[in-house]
Design a protein around this motif. Sequence first.
Motif, mmCIF file in Angstrom:
data_model
loop_
_atom_site.group_PDB
_atom_site.id
_atom_site.type_symbol
_atom_site.label_atom_id
_atom_site.label_comp_id
_atom_site.label_asym_id
_atom_site.label_seq_id
_atom_site.Cartn_x
_atom_site.Cartn_y
_atom_site.Cartn_z
ATOM 1 N N PRO A 100 -2.471 7.817 -3.899
ATOM 2 C CA PRO A 100 -3.021 7.061 -5.042
ATOM 3 C C PRO A 100 -2.398 7.495 -6.368
ATOM 4 O O PRO A 100 -2.076 6.663 -7.227
ATOM 5 C CB PRO A 100 -4.509 7.401 -4.998
ATOM 6 C CG PRO A 100 -4.788 7.844 -3.613
ATOM 7 C CD PRO A 100 -3.536 8.470 -3.128
ATOM 8 N N VAL B 166 1.214 6.115 -6.524
ATOM 9 C CA VAL B 166 1.255 4.651 -6.676
ATOM 10 C C VAL B 166 0.863 4.263 -8.101
ATOM 11 O O VAL B 166 1.560 3.482 -8.762
ATOM 12 C CB VAL B 166 0.314 3.977 -5.635
ATOM 13 C CG1 VAL B 166 0.132 2.501 -5.934
ATOM 14 C CG2 VAL B 166 0.869 4.175 -4.231
ATOM 15 N N ILE B 167 -0.227 4.803 -8.581
ATOM 16 C CA ILE B 167 -0.704 4.431 -9.927
ATOM 17 C C ILE B 167 0.278 4.903 -10.999
ATOM 18 O O ILE B 167 0.651 4.151 -11.904
ATOM 19 C CB ILE B 167 -2.116 5.030 -10.182
ATOM 20 C CG1 ILE B 167 -3.153 4.402 -9.244
ATOM 21 C CG2 ILE B 167 -2.534 4.864 -11.646
ATOM 22 C CD1 ILE B 167 -3.433 2.922 -9.482
ATOM 23 N N SER C 264 3.345 2.783 -10.895
ATOM 24 C CA SER C 264 3.083 1.392 -11.294
ATOM 25 C C SER C 264 2.966 1.257 -12.815
ATOM 26 O O SER C 264 3.364 0.233 -13.390
ATOM 27 C CB SER C 264 1.789 0.888 -10.653
ATOM 28 O OG SER C 264 1.858 1.020 -9.271
ATOM 29 N N ILE C 265 2.437 2.272 -13.452
ATOM 30 C CA ILE C 265 2.239 2.203 -14.911
ATOM 31 C C ILE C 265 3.585 2.081 -15.645
ATOM 32 O O ILE C 265 3.653 1.514 -16.741
ATOM 33 C CB ILE C 265 1.412 3.430 -15.388
ATOM 34 C CG1 ILE C 265 -0.053 3.210 -15.000
ATOM 35 C CG2 ILE C 265 1.538 3.661 -16.888
ATOM 36 C CD1 ILE C 265 -0.950 4.402 -15.162
ATOM 37 N N LEU D 38 -11.861 6.178 -5.289
ATOM 38 C CA LEU D 38 -10.411 5.976 -5.358
ATOM 39 C C LEU D 38 -10.041 4.508 -5.189
ATOM 40 O O LEU D 38 -9.248 3.959 -5.959
ATOM 41 C CB LEU D 38 -9.723 6.815 -4.275
ATOM 42 C CG LEU D 38 -9.672 8.313 -4.575
ATOM 43 C CD1 LEU D 38 -9.326 9.099 -3.330
ATOM 44 C CD2 LEU D 38 -8.654 8.599 -5.670
ATOM 45 N N MET E 227 -8.425 2.106 -7.995
ATOM 46 C CA MET E 227 -7.074 1.544 -7.812
ATOM 47 C C MET E 227 -7.085 0.027 -7.982
ATOM 48 O O MET E 227 -6.213 -0.541 -8.645
ATOM 49 C CB MET E 227 -6.524 1.940 -6.448
ATOM 50 C CG MET E 227 -6.122 3.410 -6.412
ATOM 51 S SD MET E 227 -5.435 3.910 -4.846
ATOM 52 C CE MET E 227 -3.778 3.249 -4.958
ATOM 53 N N LEU F 14 -7.429 -0.681 -11.702
ATOM 54 C CA LEU F 14 -6.227 -0.426 -12.496
ATOM 55 C C LEU F 14 -5.129 -1.448 -12.194
ATOM 56 O O LEU F 14 -4.415 -1.894 -13.098
ATOM 57 C CB LEU F 14 -5.734 1.002 -12.253
ATOM 58 C CG LEU F 14 -6.635 2.092 -12.850
ATOM 59 C CD1 LEU F 14 -6.134 3.477 -12.497
ATOM 60 C CD2 LEU F 14 -6.741 1.961 -14.367
ATOM 61 N N PHE F 15 -5.027 -1.846 -10.923
ATOM 62 C CA PHE F 15 -4.047 -2.885 -10.596
ATOM 63 C C PHE F 15 -4.417 -4.201 -11.262
ATOM 64 O O PHE F 15 -3.550 -4.934 -11.751
ATOM 65 C CB PHE F 15 -3.910 -3.053 -9.082
ATOM 66 C CG PHE F 15 -2.949 -2.074 -8.488
ATOM 67 C CD1 PHE F 15 -1.603 -2.104 -8.847
ATOM 68 C CD2 PHE F 15 -3.356 -1.110 -7.594
ATOM 69 C CE1 PHE F 15 -0.703 -1.189 -8.328
ATOM 70 C CE2 PHE F 15 -2.472 -0.185 -7.074
ATOM 71 C CZ PHE F 15 -1.135 -0.223 -7.439
ATOM 72 N N LEU G 262 -3.440 -3.861 -14.775
ATOM 73 C CA LEU G 262 -1.986 -3.862 -14.948
ATOM 74 C C LEU G 262 -1.384 -5.259 -14.794
ATOM 75 O O LEU G 262 -0.528 -5.672 -15.578
ATOM 76 C CB LEU G 262 -1.348 -2.940 -13.903
ATOM 77 C CG LEU G 262 -0.994 -1.508 -14.301
ATOM 78 C CD1 LEU G 262 -0.462 -0.744 -13.097
ATOM 79 C CD2 LEU G 262 0.038 -1.457 -15.422
ATOM 80 N N PHE G 263 -1.855 -5.985 -13.787
ATOM 81 C CA PHE G 263 -1.180 -7.235 -13.433
ATOM 82 C C PHE G 263 -1.929 -8.502 -13.845
ATOM 83 O O PHE G 263 -1.436 -9.598 -13.616
ATOM 84 C CB PHE G 263 -0.863 -7.243 -11.932
ATOM 85 C CG PHE G 263 0.079 -6.132 -11.555
ATOM 86 C CD1 PHE G 263 1.425 -6.198 -11.908
ATOM 87 C CD2 PHE G 263 -0.374 -4.992 -10.912
ATOM 88 C CE1 PHE G 263 2.299 -5.162 -11.592
ATOM 89 C CE2 PHE G 263 0.483 -3.953 -10.592
ATOM 90 C CZ PHE G 263 1.824 -4.033 -10.936
#
Lengths: 396, 418
Positions: A261, A264-265, A268-269, B399, B403, B406-407, B410-411
Amino acid sequence: MGFEDAWLIVSSLLLRIGFFTFGIYQDTHMQVKYTDIDYYVFHDAAGYVFNHNSPFLRDTYRYTPLLSWLLVPNHYLGWIYYGKLLFVVFDLITGIIIMKQLAKKSKANWLASVWLLNPMVITISTRGNAESVLGFMVMLTLYWLQKGQLIPAGLIYGISIHFKLYPVIYGLPISIYIFNHYKGHKWFHKLALFGAPTLISLLSCSIWMYQIYGQEFLENAYLYHLYRTDHRHNFSIWNLLLYFDSARPEKSVLSKIAFIPQLVITASISILQWWNPQFENLPCVLFVQTFAFVTFNKVCTSQYFIWYLIFLPLYISRSNIPPLKCVTMLAIWGATQGLWLLQGYRLEFLGQEAFFPDLLAASGAFFLGNVWILGQLIEDIKSTEHPKIDKIKKEA
Amino acid sequence: MSNSTCSKRSRLSVVVDGVDHIEGSSHDNGTHVVVEGSSHIVAIHKRFILERDSNVNGKNRITWKSTTLPWEKFQFWEPRIVDGFSLYSEDKTVENAITTPKYSFYHSLQYEGPSDIDGVKLDWQNCDIDVSYGPRETIVDQWCALPEGQRIVYGKDVAGTRKAEFGVFNLELDDSIDVGLEGIICRWNKTGIEKCQKGLTMFKKAHTLSMEKVDVRLIEPVGMHPTLEIDLQEIMPYTDKCEIFMYLILPKNLFIDQFGGHMTDSVTPLFVSGLTDLEKPSYQLQNNGWGSEVLYRLRNGELNRIELHSRYSEPKNVSEQETSSTELVKFNPILFEACDTGISNLFQNPFYSKGVGYERYFTNDTIFHHFQNRQIGVKIPAARWHDYEKTQWFTVLCLLSSMFYLFYKLFSKPKRNR
C-alpha cells in the motif's frame, strides 16, 4: 538580502541559541533530559570512530557512518553538544534555502518563518535529531534543480539517499519534472545529468563505507530498514499487527505485503507532478508524497514528521486551501496525534494494558485522519493552477 | 560433572537457640545421632566432601537459594547466595548460559540441579545448597531449617562416609565479623560414636547482615521503564574502605541500557553481562540466555536511581472475560556494602568458601554487609491473542478504505477553486 530577511535569520538564530542553551540547562539540572535519545547513539558511535573503531559497535546505530564522522569533534573537543550545534546550523541553512526559493513570493518571510521560527522544528534540531542534515540535503537538491544545476542536484540527492534511504521516493516526481521541463530539449540527456551523479554519489558513498566497515554497514545502514518490523508501540497503523506477528512462528500475509500500500500510494502521487509539471508544483508533490509515505509506513514516530515539514512553507505558498479547512486539518492532525499520545502514555509510563482496542483505535484515528488530510492536499494540488498567495499579490 | 569418588567425609552441625538446649536437641544410641525438629533449633548445616581419584579440569559451582528460607536467619554461617538456581562454570558451552567477565552463568528461579551427588541427597525443597566441583574434590554444603515434626538420623553408615562428625552448638558470638559456636562435637570410629566432647568453633564470616535499613523501591507509576530508587542519603559507610553496590540478576523480560548513562540521572552500571540487546522482545530471545547480570557501584549519601527497561512480552492466551493480561516479573536485588579488610582468612571458614557469583568481582579479603531488601515485582502489559483477528480486520479495513479514498481523490475530476 533585505532588512526583513536579516531580521528573520537573526531571530531564528537567537531562538535556536535560546532552545540550545535551555537544553544544556535542562540536561544538567532536570531529571527529564532535553536531549534526544538518538543523539546519544550518534555521540557514542562517534566515540567509537574517534577511537578508530566501527560506529556499529554502538547498539542501535543504524545510519551511515558518515553521520558519526560528523560528530567526531564531540570527542575531539570534549564537548558533547558540538553535534547539536552542527544540526542547528544545518537546520538554519535549510531555512535560508527555503527563503531563497520563496524569494519571489509575497509574504515570503512569513512563509519561511513556518520553518525558521517553528518551535517543533527548532526543538527537533536542538534536541540533537539529525533529520536537519537530511532536510538540508533534500532542500539543496530542490534549490539546484530550480536553478537548473542538475549535476550538483544529483550529487547531493544521491548522498541524501545514502544518508536515509527514503528520499529515493522523490526519484519519480523529480524525473517527471525533468522530463517535462526539458521536453524537446534533450530531456534524456538532462535526466542522465541528474541521474548519473545521483548514482555516482550514492554508490561511491556506499562502496566507500562498505570498504571500510564491510557487511555490518550494509546490515545496519540499509538492510535493517528493509526488513525491520518494529513491535514496539508507535503511531503506525501496522503497529499492533506487527507486534502480534512478531510473536508468531510465521508472519501473516498482511505483514508480508505491508510495503505494497505504501509503495502504490507513494508512487501514484507522483502523477500530480505529471499533471502540473511546473517546478513550483514539485515541492508540493514531494510534501504530499512524503506525508503519504510516513502515514503508510510500518514504523512511524514524531521525528518522521520533520521529513514532510521541510516542504510545508513551499506548499503553503501555492496552496488554495481555505483557512477554515486549514484549521480543521491541523486540528485533526493534532487531536488524533494527541489521542494516540495519551494511549501511548498509558501503556509506556503507567504500564496499563492499552493495546486493544485503545492504542489500535488511536492509531486508526491518526491514520484515517492523515488519510483525510492527504485527500485534501491532493485535491488542493489538483485544483491549483495559480496559488492564492500570488493572486493576492496581483490584486495588491 | 559427576566423577568417580574414592571416599567421603561428612559433618552435620546444628545450632540451637540457647546453651540449655544443646543437650536436649539430640540423642544417640551409640551408632547414630537423632535430631528432632523443634522451635529451639535455629538451623542445621550438612557438609559432604567427596574426594575423587581422578582430576577434573575446570571448576563448576551450583547454588540454590530457596525463597522460603530467610537468609537473615542463617547469615551467621551461610553466604548470601543468589536466589534461585545458579550454575557457574568455567566451561563456556553451558546451554542457555550467559558469558560474564568471570564465568559462564546459568540461572533459573526453579531448581534445575541434580537430586543427588554420588549418593548425597540434595534437599532443595528444605535447604539452601552450594556444590563446589573442584579438581580433586566436590564439596556439598546445605543449610536447612528443621521444623517441628521433622527429624534427622545421622551416622557414619547413614552418610556412607569414611569420616563423620556431628556438632550441636549455641551461637555464643555473632558480631559484625566474628562468629563463635560453642557446644558438643562427636566423632565416629569404625564401630560407632567414638567420643563427644565440648568444643568451641570460632571463625570469620564474609557475609553479614547490616543493621541499617535502606529503602529500595520502584518509583510510581512504574510503566515500561521501571526505575529503582535506593535511598542512601542517611547511610554512612562502615569504614572508609567500604563502598555500596547493587547486584542484579534480571530475567530476560527486563534489561539495562548499558549506553544509557547520558539519558537520566541513573547510576551507570560497572558492567552488564548477558542479554544486552536494546530492542528485541523477550519472546525473541528464547535461546540466547536467561537474562542478564549487572553490578552497580552506588553513591553514598545520595538518592540513587537505576533505570530498567521492560521488553515486550508475548501476547497472552487469556479468555475474553479475563481483564488482565499483564506479566508479573520478579527479581531480587542484592544490596550490600563491600569492605576491604586486609584479613587473609576471610576466604574460607568451616561452613563455606567464597568465590561464588558476585564474590568473584571482589578481592578475597572483602566482607559483604548486606542490607535487608525485598523482592521487586514489575508488571509488563501484553496484548491478548483473542484480539489478533480483530486487529487484522481493523488494519485491512483502514488500509483498503484509505486506498480507495486516495485513488478517488487522485483520479477524480478536480474541483476548480477559481
